[in-house]
Design a protein around this motif. Structure first.
Motif, PDB file in Angstrom:
ATOM      1  N   ALA A 156      19.059 -33.854  10.409  1.00  0.00           N
ATOM      2  CA  ALA A 156      17.752 -34.511  10.458  1.00  0.00           C
ATOM      3  C   ALA A 156      17.836 -35.762  11.322  1.00  0.00           C
ATOM      4  N   VAL A 157      16.935 -35.942  12.252  1.00  0.00           N
ATOM      5  CA  VAL A 157      16.886 -37.097  13.137  1.00  0.00           C
ATOM      6  C   VAL A 157      15.775 -38.018  12.670  1.00  0.00           C
ATOM      7  N   VAL A 158      16.133 -39.273  12.415  1.00  0.00           N
ATOM      8  CA  VAL A 158      15.140 -40.239  11.971  1.00  0.00           C
ATOM      9  C   VAL A 158      14.333 -40.702  13.171  1.00  0.00           C
ATOM     10  N   SER A 159      13.033 -40.599  13.100  1.00  0.00           N
ATOM     11  CA  SER A 159      12.203 -41.035  14.214  1.00  0.00           C
ATOM     12  C   SER A 159      12.193 -42.549  14.306  1.00  0.00           C
ATOM     13  N   ASN A 160      11.904 -43.061  15.498  1.00  0.00           N
ATOM     14  CA  ASN A 160      11.889 -44.497  15.707  1.00  0.00           C
ATOM     15  C   ASN A 160      10.944 -45.215  14.762  1.00  0.00           C
ATOM     16  N   SER A 161       9.829 -44.581  14.440  1.00  0.00           N
ATOM     17  CA  SER A 161       8.825 -45.225  13.601  1.00  0.00           C
ATOM     18  C   SER A 161       9.328 -45.453  12.182  1.00  0.00           C
ATOM     19  N   ASP A 162      10.407 -44.790  11.790  1.00  0.00           N
ATOM     20  CA  ASP A 162      10.968 -44.965  10.460  1.00  0.00           C
ATOM     21  C   ASP A 162      11.972 -46.108  10.395  1.00  0.00           C
ATOM     22  N   ALA A 163      12.346 -46.668  11.546  1.00  0.00           N
ATOM     23  CA  ALA A 163      13.342 -47.723  11.583  1.00  0.00           C
ATOM     24  C   ALA A 163      12.668 -49.090  11.543  1.00  0.00           C
ATOM     25  N   THR A 164      13.133 -49.948  10.654  1.00  0.00           N
ATOM     26  CA  THR A 164      12.627 -51.316  10.562  1.00  0.00           C
ATOM     27  C   THR A 164      13.770 -52.284  10.826  1.00  0.00           C
ATOM     28  N   LEU A 165      13.547 -53.202  11.735  1.00  0.00           N
ATOM     29  CA  LEU A 165      14.530 -54.230  12.072  1.00  0.00           C
ATOM     30  C   LEU A 165      14.121 -55.529  11.381  1.00  0.00           C
ATOM     31  N   THR A 166      14.960 -55.984  10.450  1.00  0.00           N
ATOM     32  CA  THR A 166      14.724 -57.256   9.782  1.00  0.00           C
ATOM     33  C   THR A 166      15.440 -58.347  10.563  1.00  0.00           C
ATOM     34  N   PHE A 167      14.649 -59.200  11.197  1.00  0.00           N
ATOM     35  CA  PHE A 167      15.183 -60.219  12.095  1.00  0.00           C
ATOM     36  C   PHE A 167      15.058 -61.596  11.451  1.00  0.00           C
ATOM     37  N   CYS A 168      16.136 -62.365  11.480  1.00  0.00           N
ATOM     38  CA  CYS A 168      16.163 -63.686  10.874  1.00  0.00           C
ATOM     39  C   CYS A 168      16.280 -64.753  11.955  1.00  0.00           C
ATOM     40  N   TYR A 169      15.463 -65.810  11.816  1.00  0.00           N
ATOM     41  CA  TYR A 169      15.601 -66.940  12.733  1.00  0.00           C
ATOM     42  C   TYR A 169      15.331 -68.237  11.996  1.00  0.00           C
ATOM     43  N   GLU A 170      15.763 -69.328  12.610  1.00  0.00           N
ATOM     44  CA  GLU A 170      15.783 -70.617  11.939  1.00  0.00           C
ATOM     45  C   GLU A 170      14.384 -71.101  11.562  1.00  0.00           C
ATOM     46  N   ASP A 171      14.305 -71.816  10.433  1.00  0.00           N
ATOM     47  CA  ASP A 171      13.028 -72.336   9.951  1.00  0.00           C
ATOM     48  C   ASP A 171      12.698 -73.708  10.532  1.00  0.00           C
ATOM     49  N   LYS A 172      13.404 -74.081  11.599  1.00  0.00           N
ATOM     50  CA  LYS A 172      13.116 -75.318  12.319  1.00  0.00           C
ATOM     51  C   LYS A 172      12.688 -74.973  13.741  1.00  0.00           C
ATOM     52  N   GLN A 173      11.757 -75.759  14.255  1.00  0.00           N
ATOM     53  CA  GLN A 173      11.266 -75.497  15.611  1.00  0.00           C
ATOM     54  C   GLN A 173      12.365 -75.709  16.640  1.00  0.00           C
ATOM     55  N   LEU A 174      12.488 -74.779  17.550  1.00  0.00           N
ATOM     56  CA  LEU A 174      13.437 -74.869  18.648  1.00  0.00           C
ATOM     57  C   LEU A 174      12.772 -74.253  19.875  1.00  0.00           C
ATOM     58  N   LEU A 175      11.961 -75.056  20.529  1.00  0.00           N
ATOM     59  CA  LEU A 175      11.247 -74.566  21.704  1.00  0.00           C
ATOM     60  C   LEU A 175      12.190 -74.461  22.898  1.00  0.00           C
ATOM     61  N   PRO A 176      11.993 -73.446  23.733  1.00  0.00           N
ATOM     62  CA  PRO A 176      10.861 -72.516  23.772  1.00  0.00           C
ATOM     63  C   PRO A 176      11.066 -71.268  22.916  1.00  0.00           C
ATOM     64  N   TYR A 177      12.163 -71.207  22.171  1.00  0.00           N
ATOM     65  CA  TYR A 177      12.530 -69.969  21.487  1.00  0.00           C
ATOM     66  C   TYR A 177      11.697 -69.726  20.231  1.00  0.00           C
ATOM     67  N   TYR A 178      11.656 -70.724  19.333  1.00  0.00           N
ATOM     68  CA  TYR A 178      10.953 -70.589  18.059  1.00  0.00           C
ATOM     69  C   TYR A 178      10.014 -71.777  17.879  1.00  0.00           C
ATOM     70  N   ALA A 179       8.828 -71.527  17.332  1.00  0.00           N
ATOM     71  CA  ALA A 179       7.846 -72.581  17.107  1.00  0.00           C
ATOM     72  C   ALA A 179       7.553 -72.705  15.619  1.00  0.00           C
ATOM     73  N   GLY A 180       7.242 -73.941  15.188  1.00  0.00           N
ATOM     74  CA  GLY A 180       6.870 -74.174  13.800  1.00  0.00           C
ATOM     75  C   GLY A 180       8.040 -74.594  12.937  1.00  0.00           C
ATOM     76  N   ASN A 181       7.790 -75.580  12.068  1.00  0.00           N
ATOM     77  CA  ASN A 181       8.818 -76.070  11.150  1.00  0.00           C
ATOM     78  C   ASN A 181       8.492 -75.652   9.724  1.00  0.00           C
ATOM     79  N   SER A 182       8.741 -74.403   9.402  1.00  0.00           N
ATOM     80  CA  SER A 182       8.518 -73.897   8.043  1.00  0.00           C
ATOM     81  C   SER A 182       9.122 -72.501   7.971  1.00  0.00           C
ATOM     82  N   ASN A 183       8.993 -71.892   6.787  1.00  0.00           N
ATOM     83  CA  ASN A 183       9.481 -70.518   6.649  1.00  0.00           C
ATOM     84  C   ASN A 183       8.404 -69.501   6.999  1.00  0.00           C
TER      85      ASN A 183
END
Length: 276
Positions: free
Chosen positions: A36-63
């Protein structure tokens, strides 16, 4: 009813039994079942990034994920959409993101390749095992930043006259001219204050993004100039957990391949002008 002679049966029975053995359902049972081949739509990527602003990469100081989340998040959204991967975003302190990748409770983050991370991270590689910079998530360059009226170039060229460079504590060391003296300070803001007040000669600042010259917005308000070319370049990679890569090896490669195709260099530069 015609009589079948024993000699006829004895002659053709072995052939008949062989044919029956070939077409029996039991023989079909030995054929490997399709995987059985899992289709792409069944895959979920849980991505973690810092809760502090680091522009230009991440915006906002919160969770919470900001409405304008930062160039890296927009880039990741474009890459996952192109490969049909569902994306879940989580904001945590940086060390908790790293721990989550290590224990496979999160699937991905963006980081540089470091020896201490190799046993729990997977990233795009060349055939020789080296990191594939062509499939890096982003590239940045650091330049020496100094007062416009400080002849730091002459000090660097002299090789004998020392010059001071303030850098925030906790930052990884980078190659410096042999006559540089590193001064540790508590923050980037403090390092800039020391440069402006002429108490140190220079600090290091972002000056290049994805091959384009870049300058943080607030530097326009200071008597600071950047010295090109960059004194150091580094690459950030989409680091995947061992668990995610083992479940979706082909999809992981597709995701890495999509990163350079979905990179919007101008968007990274635009986020440098965000003031809040």
């Amino acid at each position: 009813m015609p009589v079948v002679h024993n000699t006829y049966i004895s002659r053709y029975l072995p052939i008949l039994l062989t044919v029956l053995a070939i077409i029996t359902p039991a023989s079909y049972a030995k054929t490997p079942k399709p995987v059985a081949v899992v289709s792409n739509s069944d895959a979920t990527l849980t991505f973690c990034y810092e809760d502090k602003q680091l522009l230009p990469y991440y915006a906002g100081n919160s969770n919470n994920v900001a409405e304008l989340p930062g160039a890296s998040i927009e880039h990741l959204r474009a890459a996952t959409a192109a490969t049909g991967v569902n994306l879940q975003l989580i904001r945590l302190p940086w060390l908790r993101c790293l721990q989550g990748l290590k224990d496979n409770s999160i699937d991905a983050l963006i980081a540089s390749v470091e020896t201490e991370r190799l046993h729990y991270t997977v990233y795009p590689k060349l055939a020789n095992g080296e990191p594939d910079t062509n499939r890096a998530f982003n590239q940045l360059g650091l330049c020496l930043a100094h007062r416009f009226d400080n002849p730091i170039t002459d000090k660097i060229k002299s090789k004998t006259e020392q010059f001071s460079v303030a850098r925030a504590l906790g930052y990884r060391p980078i190659p410096m001219p042999s006559n540089a003296v590193i001064i540790g300070v508590h923050s980037i803001e403090k390092a800039l204050d020391l440069v402006v007040s002429k108490r140190v000669d220079a600090t290091t600042m972002l000056c290049q993004l994805n091959g384009l010259d870049a300058k943080e917005h607030h530097l326009n308000l200071l008597p600071i100039q950047l010295m090109y070319p960059p004194i150091h370049q580094s690459f950030g990679y989409l680091m995947l957990s061992n668990s995610f890569y083992q479940r979706y090896p082909q999809l992981s490669e597709q995701l890495w391949n999509a990163l350079p195709k979905t990179l919007d260099k101008a968007r990274y530069l635009e986020y440098l002008n965000v003031t809040e």
